[in-house]
Design a protein around this motif. Structure first.
Motif, mmCIF file in Angstrom:
data_model
loop_
_atom_site.group_PDB
_atom_site.id
_atom_site.type_symbol
_atom_site.label_atom_id
_atom_site.label_comp_id
_atom_site.label_asym_id
_atom_site.label_seq_id
_atom_site.Cartn_x
_atom_site.Cartn_y
_atom_site.Cartn_z
ATOM 1 N N LEU A 219 0.820 -1.218 0.000
ATOM 2 C CA LEU A 219 0.000 0.000 0.000
ATOM 3 C C LEU A 219 0.849 1.261 0.000
ATOM 4 C CD1 LEU A 219 -2.788 -1.121 2.485
ATOM 5 C CD2 LEU A 219 -2.987 -0.859 0.005
ATOM 6 N N ALA A 220 2.059 1.164 0.526
ATOM 7 C CA ALA A 220 2.960 2.323 0.482
ATOM 8 C C ALA A 220 3.284 2.670 -0.967
ATOM 9 C CB ALA A 220 4.238 2.016 1.269
ATOM 10 N N ALA A 221 3.344 1.641 -1.830
ATOM 11 C CA ALA A 221 3.647 1.860 -3.247
ATOM 12 C C ALA A 221 2.388 2.223 -4.040
ATOM 13 C CB ALA A 221 4.289 0.600 -3.833
ATOM 14 N N ASP A 222 1.255 1.663 -3.626
ATOM 15 C CA ASP A 222 0.022 1.832 -4.411
ATOM 16 C C ASP A 222 -1.162 1.749 -3.453
ATOM 17 O OD1 ASP A 222 -2.063 1.819 -6.161
ATOM 18 O OD2 ASP A 222 -1.547 -0.077 -7.139
ATOM 19 N N PHE A 223 -1.686 2.909 -3.049
ATOM 20 C CA PHE A 223 -2.724 2.921 -2.009
ATOM 21 C C PHE A 223 -4.102 2.740 -2.638
ATOM 22 C CE2 PHE A 223 -5.410 4.770 1.356
ATOM 23 C CZ PHE A 223 -4.943 4.051 2.428
ATOM 24 N N ARG A 224 -4.323 1.574 -3.190
ATOM 25 C CA ARG A 224 -5.633 1.247 -3.741
ATOM 26 C C ARG A 224 -5.993 -0.174 -3.303
ATOM 27 N NH1 ARG A 224 -5.882 0.741 -9.470
ATOM 28 N NH2 ARG A 224 -3.822 -0.177 -9.186
ATOM 29 N N PRO A 225 -7.276 -0.475 -3.135
ATOM 30 C CA PRO A 225 -7.662 -1.845 -2.757
ATOM 31 C C PRO A 225 -7.074 -2.897 -3.684
ATOM 32 C CG PRO A 225 -9.569 -0.381 -2.585
ATOM 33 C CD PRO A 225 -8.445 0.433 -3.179
ATOM 34 N N GLU A 226 -6.974 -2.576 -4.982
ATOM 35 C CA GLU A 226 -6.473 -3.563 -5.954
ATOM 36 C C GLU A 226 -5.033 -3.973 -5.657
ATOM 37 O OE1 GLU A 226 -7.711 -0.453 -7.079
ATOM 38 O OE2 GLU A 226 -9.709 -1.326 -7.053
ATOM 39 N N ALA A 227 -4.312 -3.086 -4.981
ATOM 40 C CA ALA A 227 -2.906 -3.398 -4.695
ATOM 41 C C ALA A 227 -2.784 -4.616 -3.790
ATOM 42 C CB ALA A 227 -2.228 -2.186 -4.047
ATOM 43 N N LEU A 228 -3.869 -4.933 -3.077
ATOM 44 C CA LEU A 228 -3.801 -6.058 -2.149
ATOM 45 C C LEU A 228 -4.011 -7.402 -2.840
ATOM 46 C CD1 LEU A 228 -5.752 -4.523 0.855
ATOM 47 C CD2 LEU A 228 -3.274 -4.683 0.524
ATOM 48 N N ASP A 229 -4.447 -7.362 -4.106
ATOM 49 C CA ASP A 229 -4.663 -8.624 -4.824
ATOM 50 C C ASP A 229 -3.379 -9.437 -4.935
ATOM 51 O OD1 ASP A 229 -7.375 -8.266 -5.217
ATOM 52 O OD2 ASP A 229 -7.079 -7.082 -7.046
ATOM 53 N N ALA A 230 -2.268 -8.733 -4.983
ATOM 54 C CA ALA A 230 -0.993 -9.424 -5.181
ATOM 55 C C ALA A 230 -0.324 -9.802 -3.865
ATOM 56 C CB ALA A 230 -0.055 -8.530 -6.001
ATOM 57 N N VAL A 231 -0.974 -9.462 -2.737
ATOM 58 C CA VAL A 231 -0.343 -9.740 -1.437
ATOM 59 C C VAL A 231 -0.896 -11.041 -0.857
ATOM 60 C CG1 VAL A 231 0.054 -8.897 0.893
ATOM 61 C CG2 VAL A 231 -0.086 -7.269 -1.014
ATOM 62 N N PRO A 232 -0.086 -12.079 -0.762
ATOM 63 C CA PRO A 232 -0.595 -13.333 -0.191
ATOM 64 C C PRO A 232 -0.783 -13.208 1.330
ATOM 65 C CG PRO A 232 1.744 -13.540 -0.706
ATOM 66 C CD PRO A 232 1.331 -12.166 -1.147
ATOM 67 N N VAL A 233 -1.875 -13.774 1.821
ATOM 68 C CA VAL A 233 -2.088 -13.857 3.270
ATOM 69 C C VAL A 233 -1.907 -15.319 3.664
ATOM 70 C CG1 VAL A 233 -3.722 -13.486 5.159
ATOM 71 C CG2 VAL A 233 -3.718 -11.928 3.195
ATOM 72 N N PRO A 234 -0.820 -15.642 4.344
ATOM 73 C CA PRO A 234 -0.528 -17.052 4.628
ATOM 74 C C PRO A 234 -1.541 -17.672 5.594
ATOM 75 C CG PRO A 234 1.307 -15.590 5.272
ATOM 76 C CD PRO A 234 0.149 -14.726 4.937
ATOM 77 N N ALA A 235 -2.232 -18.716 5.126
ATOM 78 C CA ALA A 235 -3.226 -19.378 5.971
ATOM 79 C C ALA A 235 -2.573 -20.042 7.182
ATOM 80 C CB ALA A 235 -4.011 -20.403 5.150
ATOM 81 N N GLY A 236 -1.289 -20.352 7.049
ATOM 82 C CA GLY A 236 -0.586 -21.009 8.155
ATOM 83 C C GLY A 236 -0.538 -20.173 9.420
ATOM 84 N N GLN A 237 -0.707 -18.853 9.276
ATOM 85 C CA GLN A 237 -0.672 -17.983 10.460
ATOM 86 C C GLN A 237 -2.065 -17.681 10.998
ATOM 87 O OE1 GLN A 237 1.547 -14.489 9.289
ATOM 88 N NE2 GLN A 237 3.178 -15.761 8.431
ATOM 89 N N MET A 238 -3.090 -18.326 10.390
ATOM 90 C CA MET A 238 -4.469 -17.996 10.768
ATOM 91 C C MET A 238 -5.049 -19.024 11.734
ATOM 92 S SD MET A 238 -5.125 -15.198 9.229
ATOM 93 C CE MET A 238 -3.614 -14.457 8.596
ATOM 94 N N ASN A 239 -5.996 -18.534 12.514
ATOM 95 C CA ASN A 239 -6.717 -19.384 13.455
ATOM 96 C C ASN A 239 -7.724 -20.255 12.694
ATOM 97 O OD1 ASN A 239 -7.883 -20.385 15.798
ATOM 98 N ND2 ASN A 239 -9.283 -18.642 15.977
ATOM 99 N N GLU A 240 -7.945 -21.449 13.205
ATOM 100 C CA GLU A 240 -8.931 -22.341 12.605
ATOM 101 C C GLU A 240 -9.804 -22.912 13.714
ATOM 102 O OE1 GLU A 240 -8.216 -24.560 8.971
ATOM 103 O OE2 GLU A 240 -8.085 -26.336 10.223
ATOM 104 N N ASP A 241 -11.118 -22.768 13.596
ATOM 105 C CA ASP A 241 -12.015 -23.332 14.604
ATOM 106 C C ASP A 241 -13.352 -23.661 13.947
ATOM 107 O OD1 ASP A 241 -13.342 -20.924 14.264
ATOM 108 O OD2 ASP A 241 -12.529 -20.023 16.081
ATOM 109 N N LEU A 242 -14.377 -23.968 14.762
ATOM 110 C CA LEU A 242 -15.644 -24.395 14.172
ATOM 111 C C LEU A 242 -16.310 -23.285 13.379
ATOM 112 C CD1 LEU A 242 -18.443 -24.659 16.891
ATOM 113 C CD2 LEU A 242 -16.413 -23.255 17.140
#
Lengths: 265, 167
Positions: A219-242
């Motif tokens: 976002l520092a390079a491109d402050f638009r929502p579309e800029a986040l399309d290229a940013v992976p969010v690693p599921a390994g760091q996420m919580n998992e529950d019911l």
């Protein structure tokens, strides 16, 4: 509930003294988390030290750097404060979305931060806003304050007095509430300050609130929502529950971040 | 160790001894016999226990009686006029089928009264958002929302003078 003793104090030093003298004391602010915990017998304090009579812990004000929110400022007070609504409207909006009206009438900023519930809204907002938590003995940057699930940098007898919130250029918080509990399945706060873009995530992470630095850089390079399309969010760091899988929460983080960006003002 | 608390409940000043772990809702129901305030979920979610503390709606199952020391409490029993005339919100709930079994109703009404204090002219979305902390398993909420809309219109048409009613 197990039985306990109760005292109401009028000054911060009195509260700290009472806690030190107690076998296993606990500070009581709004009680929106503590009382349910006591009802479930998950804690057994010998004495509750009610902070509600400490006048200096209340109130909402400002100085040259930004807002000063008293530790006992309730969510309803922050939501309705003309000052907060003018200076950081997204923060008032965030406070207006915590729990329900009755919870907002009792729950406090300091209580929420000290508890650091991994699904609470305030930790993400304060982390994104680069707030400073002022206690009875020191000032702690939000970056150093939240240390894990229900864990903070506070010493057992340390009391939050107020929170300093520098005024950002832009800020917004968006969450995807669990349809039943209304707690955040994923909540993302985005702030733009003179020092750059900060993105903080609550509700989704395995170890509580965290900064999403990859999004900040994009976002520092491109402050638009579309800029986040290229940013992976690693599921390994996420919580998992019911309520949802790690992959689902990772997906929600991106969606909420985009919504926060679109809403930032 | 018991603690002495003093408060005003529905306009009446009282002083009692309470154990610190006594919930406000238990105190109201069991010590004062004010059983109009209900315990539904006992986990801060359903809102059957909503009362006003110093003018603000709160969940009395998630507040200790000792925390209400010095406070002004209003329960559903204190809402109607002394001659039994229902508060406009109560009357609207009855008229618009805002209740069926009635279990959630005291909390629902106390919450709605608080909404109309802060927002005398709410739209349907604002009413539904405000009532997020009040669960009803009978009505599907439709009658409740209609009742609050109508009560708001009535209250706006006949503004009350201070002191005329507890609310």
């Amino acid at each position: 509930m197990y039985a306990f003793d109760y005292c109401r104090v009028a000054a911060a030093d009195e509260a700290i003294r009472a806690l030190r003298e107690a076998e296993d004391g606990s500070f009581l602010a709004g009680g929106m988390t503590l009382i349910p915990i006591l009802k479930q017998r998950l804690a057994r304090p010998t004495v509750l030290i009610d902070l509600s009579g400490i006048v200096v812990l209340g109130g909402i004000g400002e100085d040259e750097q930004g807002l000063i929110l008293g530790a006992l400022a309730t969510h309803a007070e922050v939501a309705a404060s003309p000052l907060v609504r003018r200076v950081i409207p997204g923060l008032a909006e965030m406070a207006a979305g915590i729990g329900d009206p009755q919870v907002r009438h009792r729950g406090t900023l300091g209580g929420s931060l000290a508890n650091n519930d991994p699904v609470a809204d305030y930790p993400a907002a304060m982390l994104a806003l680069d707030a400073t938590i002022r206690t009875d003995r020191r000032a702690i940057a939000a970056d150093d304050f939240f240390t894990g699930l229900f864990e903070t940098a506070l010493a057992p007898d340390e009391l939050i007095m107020a929170v300093h919130v520098p005024v950002p250029d832009l800020f917004a918080y968006r969450k995807f509430p669990n349809p039943a509990s209304r707690y955040a399945m994923a909540g993302v706060a985005v702030a733009v300050t003179g020092k750059g873009v900060r993105v903080a995530v609550t509700g989704a992470g395995l170890s509580g609130v965290f900064r999403m630095t990859a999004m900040e850089e994009a976002l520092a390079a491109d402050f638009r929502p579309e800029a986040l399309d290229a940013v992976p969010v690693p599921a390994g760091q996420m919580n998992e529950d019911l309520h949802g899988s790690a992959a689902y929460r990772a997906h929600l983080v991106t969606v909420m971040a985009k919504r926060a960006l679109a809403a930032a003002r | 160790m018991p603690v002495t608390v003093s408060m005003r409940v529905n306009g009446t000043a009282l002083t009692r001894e309470v154990e610190p772990h006594t919930l406000l809702v238990r105190f109201l129901r069991e010590s004062l016999g004010l059983t109009g305030t209900h315990v539904g979920c006992d986990t801060s979610q359903c809102g059957a226990c909503v009362v006003h503390v110093d003018g603000l709606s709160v969940k009395s199952c998630t507040m200790l009686a000792v925390q209400a020391d010095g406070a002004e409490i209003l329960t559903i029993e204190g809402l109607a006029a002394t001659d039994g005339t229902l508060h406009p919100v109560q009357a609207a709930f009855r008229e618009h089928h805002g209740l069926q079994c009635g279990y959630c109703t005291p909390g629902m009404v106390m919450s709605a009264v608080d909404l109309l204090r802060v927002n005398p002219d709410p739209d349907e979305a604002e009413i539904r958002h405000w009532l997020e902390g009040n669960l009803c398993r009978c009505t599907g909420y439709h009658g409740i929302v209609t009742a609050v809309l109508d009560a708001a219109a009535r209250l706006r048409a006949t503004p009350r003078t201070p002191g005329e009613s507890a609310v």
